[in-house]
Design a protein around this motif. Structure first.
Motif, short mmCIF file in Angstrom:
data_model
loop_
_atom_site.label_atom_id
_atom_site.label_comp_id
_atom_site.label_asym_id
_atom_site.label_seq_id
_atom_site.Cartn_x
_atom_site.Cartn_y
_atom_site.Cartn_z
N CYS A 11 0.83 -1.21 0.00
CA CYS A 11 0.00 0.00 0.00
C CYS A 11 0.86 1.25 0.00
CB CYS A 11 -0.97 -0.01 1.19
SG CYS A 11 -0.16 -0.16 2.81
N MET A 12 1.96 1.24 0.77
CA MET A 12 2.84 2.41 0.83
C MET A 12 3.82 2.43 -0.33
SD MET A 12 1.52 3.83 3.36
CE MET A 12 0.41 3.34 4.68
N ARG A 13 4.16 1.26 -0.81
CA ARG A 13 5.07 1.19 -1.96
C ARG A 13 4.42 1.80 -3.20
NH1 ARG A 13 8.38 -4.31 -3.75
NH2 ARG A 13 9.52 -3.38 -5.50
N GLN A 14 3.12 1.53 -3.41
CA GLN A 14 2.46 2.11 -4.58
C GLN A 14 2.24 3.61 -4.41
OE1 GLN A 14 -1.30 0.21 -5.30
NE2 GLN A 14 -2.40 1.38 -3.75
N LEU A 15 2.03 4.08 -3.19
CA LEU A 15 1.90 5.52 -2.96
C LEU A 15 3.22 6.23 -3.24
CD1 LEU A 15 -0.32 5.56 0.27
CD2 LEU A 15 -0.86 6.70 -1.88
N HIS A 16 4.31 5.65 -2.78
CA HIS A 16 5.62 6.27 -3.02
C HIS A 16 5.92 6.32 -4.52
CE1 HIS A 16 9.71 7.52 -2.12
NE2 HIS A 16 10.12 6.64 -3.02
N LYS A 17 5.65 5.22 -5.20
CA LYS A 17 5.89 5.18 -6.65
C LYS A 17 5.06 6.23 -7.39
CE LYS A 17 5.97 1.84 -10.50
NZ LYS A 17 5.01 2.46 -11.42
N ALA A 18 3.78 6.36 -7.01
CA ALA A 18 2.91 7.35 -7.65
C ALA A 18 3.38 8.76 -7.36
CB ALA A 18 1.47 7.16 -7.17
N LEU A 19 3.85 9.01 -6.14
CA LEU A 19 4.35 10.34 -5.80
C LEU A 19 5.59 10.68 -6.60
CD1 LEU A 19 4.22 12.86 -3.99
CD2 LEU A 19 5.60 11.61 -2.30
N ARG A 20 6.50 9.74 -6.76
CA ARG A 20 7.72 10.00 -7.51
C ARG A 20 7.43 10.20 -9.00
NH1 ARG A 20 11.10 11.93 -3.86
NH2 ARG A 20 12.34 10.39 -2.73
N GLU A 21 6.43 9.50 -9.53
CA GLU A 21 6.12 9.62 -10.95
C GLU A 21 5.29 10.86 -11.26
OE1 GLU A 21 4.18 5.99 -11.95
OE2 GLU A 21 6.06 4.83 -12.10
N ASN A 22 4.32 11.18 -10.40
CA ASN A 22 3.38 12.28 -10.68
C ASN A 22 3.70 13.56 -9.91
OD1 ASN A 22 1.92 10.38 -12.21
ND2 ASN A 22 0.79 9.72 -10.38
N HIS A 23 4.59 13.47 -8.92
CA HIS A 23 4.96 14.62 -8.08
C HIS A 23 3.74 15.22 -7.39
CE1 HIS A 23 8.72 14.10 -10.17
NE2 HIS A 23 8.16 14.40 -11.33
N HIS A 24 2.77 14.40 -7.12
CA HIS A 24 1.56 14.86 -6.43
C HIS A 24 0.74 13.66 -5.98
CE1 HIS A 24 -2.54 16.54 -5.92
NE2 HIS A 24 -1.88 17.63 -5.55
N LEU A 25 0.07 13.80 -4.85
CA LEU A 25 -0.91 12.82 -4.39
C LEU A 25 -2.14 13.58 -3.92
CD1 LEU A 25 1.18 10.28 -2.23
CD2 LEU A 25 0.14 9.85 -4.47
N ARG A 26 -3.30 13.01 -4.16
CA ARG A 26 -4.53 13.60 -3.62
C ARG A 26 -4.55 13.45 -2.11
NH1 ARG A 26 -9.29 11.68 -7.87
NH2 ARG A 26 -8.50 12.84 -9.69
N HIS A 27 -5.51 14.13 -1.48
CA HIS A 27 -5.47 14.24 -0.02
C HIS A 27 -5.54 12.88 0.67
CE1 HIS A 27 -9.87 13.89 -0.33
NE2 HIS A 27 -9.86 13.56 0.95
N GLY A 28 -6.31 11.92 0.10
CA GLY A 28 -6.38 10.60 0.72
C GLY A 28 -5.02 9.91 0.74
N GLY A 29 -4.28 10.03 -0.36
CA GLY A 29 -2.94 9.45 -0.43
C GLY A 29 -1.97 10.16 0.49
N ARG A 30 -2.06 11.50 0.56
CA ARG A 30 -1.16 12.24 1.45
C ARG A 30 -1.40 11.90 2.91
NH1 ARG A 30 -2.70 16.40 -2.06
NH2 ARG A 30 -3.80 17.58 -0.44
N MET A 31 -2.66 11.73 3.28
CA MET A 31 -2.98 11.35 4.65
C MET A 31 -2.39 10.00 4.99
SD MET A 31 -6.95 12.58 4.61
CE MET A 31 -7.44 11.40 5.85
N GLN A 32 -2.65 9.01 4.14
CA GLN A 32 -2.21 7.65 4.41
C GLN A 32 -0.68 7.54 4.41
OE1 GLN A 32 -4.38 4.47 2.37
NE2 GLN A 32 -2.45 3.39 2.00
N TYR A 33 -0.06 8.12 3.39
CA TYR A 33 1.40 8.00 3.25
C TYR A 33 2.14 8.91 4.23
CZ TYR A 33 5.90 7.40 0.87
OH TYR A 33 7.21 7.11 0.58
N GLY A 34 1.62 10.12 4.41
CA GLY A 34 2.28 11.07 5.31
C GLY A 34 2.34 10.58 6.74
N LEU A 35 1.24 10.00 7.24
CA LEU A 35 1.25 9.48 8.61
C LEU A 35 2.11 8.23 8.73
CD1 LEU A 35 -2.52 10.02 9.55
CD2 LEU A 35 -0.53 11.33 10.35
#
Length: 477
Positions: free
Chosen positions: A257-281
């Motif tokens: 779950c966190m691996r795919q969030l990190h990959k998406a952040l590195r590729e898109n340089h942005h995450l929506r608020h649900g992703g930022r909440m989950q990954y940031g915490l």
């Protein structure tokens, strides 16, 4: 959480009242306890029950139910918890949780019934309002050919038949056995061997438990939403992770779950608020400090052509808020597996959620292939996902990427995945169940139980406060 034997006994009903309400150790929980206990004591028992049911689920997936390894491991788990079987019913509004709860309670009852001495079975049936009487030896001998021919479970030796009890049961109570052509019928009654009567007992238990849950639906389902493991909100490892390490850690120690969030952040340089909440915490929980978090998110968003001033005005406040430095100064807790699976499912363009719960089977298969999981391993994981065992599937993924046969713990939190991974990679492969916290001198039992229960209540209150405060306001677009 473990109770000392003195405290465990104290939470039971005492004297004549216990004998009247609960004359038998195995029961259908038809009568709730009438004595008063504190909220902390009730909280402790309820959380321990959920832990036990999760252990039942994991063992049921890893071993054949009823087999010797399953029986011995479940018995040792019950002994480890020293669990009281008095508290069983809590309201639940989520259908998946309701089904999960009933299934694990049924598996637990099946196990306890299987180890019940034969001389206690009739008392249990009577106390559970199941009016099933064992037939006499003469009647059993009279119908021996028909019962043996109709009951596959009695295909053993003559000695097995002579020692087997047979119960005369109304036809309507044995429909499942009749449907499978596994019982002898005569004059509106089914003649059921002891080996098969557990199926009828479980059907009765399911019906009664389902009815009890329906009655209690209005009760807020705290215990099934609440996380019962270690609290990862306190940053014991703060500052031990550098920003340069995150990329390598994401492939070695992050759960999917966190691996795919990190990959998406590195590729898109942005995450929506649900992703930022989950990954940031999650990053906060593994050791990123507030300063590191601000730097990490700002650098990545700027790569996406965001103006630095816009980030400072629109996003930095939300990050400080999650660290308890703004607003009500609540130190927010990283999301548990249960919270990720059951709340805020991802929509189109989102990357948060649980890949095992929210991904299409074919997409999940492609992800696992990209993670270098073997074809046989992918097949095992997909089978677990089909059975809705999402956390067990993630646990199987953990074992495969770390090349261990048994990880030795029940996975319930992404941060638990990370720290157990680091434990193996650092060379300490002796992983014990629930052994995340370091050993400390044990205080007196009464003090320890109150401390553990207070900690559980604090965790629960923090989770509820987080829900009430409206997380959609944090990490807003």
């Amino acid at each position: 959480m473990q109770f000392s034997r003195a405290n465990w006994k104290r939470l039971r009903l005492t004297g004549d009242q216990r004998n009247v309400c609960y004359p038998h150790s195995l029961q259908f929980y038809l009568e709730p306890p009438s004595e008063s206990i504190s909220l902390i004591e009730f909280e402790s028992l309820a959380i321990d029950r959920v832990k036990l049911l999760k252990a039942v689920e994991n063992l049921g997936v890893s071993y054949v139910k009823g087999a010797e390894p399953y029986q011995s491991k479940l018995e040792s788990e019950i002994r480890r918890l020293k669990f009281s079987f008095r508290v069983s019913k809590s309201g639940k509004e989520i259908e998946d949780l309701r089904r999960w709860f009933i299934q694990q309670e049924m598996d637990l009852l099946r196990f306890r019934f299987s180890i019940l001495p034969k001389d206690k079975i009739q008392n249990f049936l009577k106390d559970s309002h199941l009016h099933f009487e064992a037939i006499s030896d003469d009647e059993k001998k009279l119908r021996e050919p028909e019962i043996l021919a109709s009951s596959p479970s009695l295909s053993g030796s003559k000695t097995d038949w002579e020692s087997e009890s047979v119960y005369k049961i109304p036809f309507a109570d044995a429909l499942d056995l009749f449907r499978g052509r596994k019982v002898y019928l005569e004059s509106g009654f089914a003649y059921v061997p002891l080996k098969d009567i557990v199926a009828i007992v479980l059907n009765e238990f399911r019906a009664k438990l389902s009815k009890a849950l329906a009655v209690s639906r209005k009760i807020r389902p705290l215990y099934f939403h609440s996380y019962t493991g270690q609290d990862y909100s306190t940053q014991k490892n703060a500052g031990k992770i550098s920003l340069d390490q995150i990329d390598s850690l994401s492939t070695r120690s992050f759960p999917p779950c966190m691996r795919q969030l990190h990959k998406a952040l590195r590729e898109n340089h942005h995450l929506r608020h649900g992703g930022r909440m989950q990954y940031g915490l999650f990053l906060k929980g593994i050791g990123l400090t507030l300063e590191q978090a601000l730097q990490f998110w700002k650098q990545e968003f700027i790569r996406g052509k965001m103006d630095p001033d816009k980030f400072d005005k629109g996003y930095s406040y939300n990050i400080r808020h999650s660290f308890g430095k703004e607003g009500k100064r609540t130190d927010y807790t990283p999301f548990s597996c249960m919270k990720i699976i059951l709340t805020n499912p991802p929509s189109q363009g989102d990357y948060h959620g649980c890949p095992f719960r929210h991904s299409d089977q074919e997409l999940l298969k492609q992800k696992l292939q990209s993670y270098k999981i073997s074809p046989g391993g992918i097949h095992q994981i997909l089978d677990l996902v089909k059975g809705t065992h999402y956390q067990v599937a993630c646990q199987k993924y953990f074992e495969m990427i770390h090349n261990v046969d048994d990880c030795g713990f029940s996975l319930s939190h992404p941060n638990q995945f990370f720290f157990e991974s680091q434990r193996i990679l650092s060379g300490n492969k002796d992983i014990r169940k629930e052994s995340i916290q370091p050993e400390t001198p044990q205080p007196k039992p009464g003090v320890q139980k109150a401390k553990d229960a207070s900690s559980a209540l604090a965790c629960l209150n923090s989770s509820l406060e987080m829900d009430m405060e409206g997380l959609e306001d944090y990490f807003s677009e």
